[in-house]
Design a protein around this motif. Structure first.
Motif, PDB file in Angstrom:
ATOM      1  N   MET A 115       0.856  -1.169  -0.070  1.00 51.31           N
ATOM      2  CA  MET A 115       0.068  -0.187  -0.052  1.00 51.31           C
ATOM      3  C   MET A 115       0.816   1.262   0.121  1.00 51.31           C
ATOM      4  N   LYS A 116       1.912   1.400   0.771  1.00 45.82           N
ATOM      5  CA  LYS A 116       2.828   2.248   0.720  1.00 45.82           C
ATOM      6  C   LYS A 116       3.545   2.674  -0.489  1.00 45.82           C
ATOM      7  N   LYS A 117       3.779   1.533  -1.344  1.00 52.27           N
ATOM      8  CA  LYS A 117       4.513   1.685  -2.580  1.00 52.27           C
ATOM      9  C   LYS A 117       3.579   2.496  -3.620  1.00 52.27           C
ATOM     10  N   VAL A 118       2.119   1.860  -3.443  1.00 49.03           N
ATOM     11  CA  VAL A 118       1.017   2.376  -4.347  1.00 49.03           C
ATOM     12  C   VAL A 118       1.121   4.193  -4.039  1.00 49.03           C
ATOM     13  N   ASP A 143       3.260   5.947  -2.750  1.00 49.16           N
ATOM     14  CA  ASP A 143       4.614   6.701  -3.165  1.00 49.16           C
ATOM     15  C   ASP A 143       4.352   6.869  -4.832  1.00 49.16           C
ATOM     16  N   SER A 144       3.926   5.866  -5.370  1.00 51.00           N
ATOM     17  CA  SER A 144       3.721   6.039  -6.919  1.00 51.00           C
ATOM     18  C   SER A 144       2.833   7.188  -7.200  1.00 51.00           C
ATOM     19  N   LYS A 145       1.638   7.106  -6.486  1.00 50.72           N
ATOM     20  CA  LYS A 145       0.711   8.273  -6.739  1.00 50.72           C
ATOM     21  C   LYS A 145       1.268   9.712  -6.593  1.00 50.72           C
ATOM     22  N   THR A 160       4.549  10.643  -6.407  1.00 54.40           N
ATOM     23  CA  THR A 160       5.238  10.835  -7.554  1.00 54.40           C
ATOM     24  C   THR A 160       4.885  11.175  -8.804  1.00 54.40           C
ATOM     25  N   TYR A 161       3.832  10.561  -9.211  1.00 47.41           N
ATOM     26  CA  TYR A 161       3.099  10.978 -10.301  1.00 47.41           C
ATOM     27  C   TYR A 161       2.338  12.311 -10.237  1.00 47.41           C
ATOM     28  N   MET A 162       1.727  12.580  -8.938  1.00 39.97           N
ATOM     29  CA  MET A 162       1.202  13.877  -8.915  1.00 39.97           C
ATOM     30  C   MET A 162       2.224  15.237  -9.026  1.00 39.97           C
ATOM     31  N   LEU A 163       3.472  14.773  -8.187  1.00 42.54           N
ATOM     32  CA  LEU A 163       4.442  15.685  -8.195  1.00 42.54           C
ATOM     33  C   LEU A 163       5.062  16.065  -9.637  1.00 42.54           C
TER      34      LEU A 163
END
Length: 290
Positions: free
Chosen positions: A1-4, A6-8, A10-13
């Motif tokens: 869940m934490k990886k998901v 983090d990916s979101k 990063t995607y938003m940033l």
């Protein structure tokens, strides 16, 4: 869940700053341009809303009509010339010849150069070098600058536009030719397909998507021609090479007709979108038939 998460994050940033820049420098100016097209704004001072008067005046303005005629003529001729030469070069560079890697890189050089720089170089060439060569060889047709004659200036611009665009189109066609399976040619050889028949019935149908891309890009870029006009003729002689983009820039920013040229820009945008959609539709139908 934490990886998901983090990916979101990063995607938003990554996405939000890009989206914000796009809205600030594309969407907002576009909306402002549409609003100004309904006004008599001169580019400074106050203004009043005039409704659709600017749009109605566009269709009765001979200067606007002349710029559209020149731009469309240039786009059609330059597109045909560019794609024919690019396809011939791509076929040659895709064949089994020595040094083709070097030649591919060499042909791409014009695309790396800035359009404005290329325009100034060719402006010097057509103004001084070519007339000098014409005088030396006794060729009257080249003894004066092509850019000073309203009948030949557009030809010079077509040459420059095509020369610079051929590079990218050639690379795209080479990419398309490399997707054609070798067994297709082997089967064609067994059926006796050689030369023109081989190209017409085997090669070209398989590179139609790349042909479509090149046609759409060429028409769009040539309709929006600006840098070459700015560097070589500034719309002259006698406004014979005044493209739509140059007219919008020149009259809108320095001619005191910001609102009027904003209306011209809106119409021009609609024309480009309509032509691009029509090209894609026709090409899609052609692919389905093949």
């Amino acid at each position: 869940m934490k990886k998901v998460n983090d990916s979101k994050r990063t995607y938003m940033l990554i996405t939000i700053p890009i989206l914000a820049l796009f809205v600030c420098f594309n969407t907002i100016p576009l909306i402002c341009g549409v609003i100004y097209s309904f006004t008599n704004f001169k580019g400074f001072g106050t203004y009043d809303f005039v409704g659709f008067r600017n749009y109605m005046d566009l269709f009765t303005d001979p200067r606007i009509g002349g710029s559209y005629l020149f731009t469309i003529k240039l786009a059609v001729v330059a597109t045909i010339l560019t794609n024919v030469i690019s396809l011939v070069l791509a076929l040659g560079l895709n064949s089994k010849i020595k040094g083709k890697t070097f030649l591919r890189a060499a042909y791409f050089v014009p695309n790396v150069l800035g359009a404005l720089v290329v325009g100034y170089i060719f402006q010097y060439f057509f103004t001084y070098i070519l007339p000098g060569m014409g005088d030396a060889l006794g060729i009257d047709a080249f003894s004066s600058s092509m850019l000073s004659n309203s009948k030949t200036a557009w030809i010079a611009i077509v040459i420059v536009c095509a020369w610079q665009s051929i590079a990218m189109n050639t690379i795209i066609y080479i990419s398309g030719l490399q997707t054609v399976p070798e067994d297709v040619y082997e089967a064609g050889d067994l059926d006796g397909a050689t030369g023109w028949k081989k190209f017409k019935y085997l090669t070209f149908p398989l590179i139609i998507p790349f042909f479509t891309i090149n046609m759409v890009l060429c028409v769009k870029n040539f309709l929006m021609v600006f840098d070459q006009i700015m560097a070589m003729t500034k719309g002259g002689p006698e406004q014979s090479t005044e493209s739509i983009s140059y007219l919008i820039y020149n009259n809108g920013l320095s001619g005191g007709s910001f609102g009027y040229q904003s209306a011209n820009a809106v119409v021009f945008f609609i024309v480009i979108v309509a032509i691009s959609v029509a090209q894609m539709t026709i090409s899609s139908k052609k692919e389905e038939q093949l």
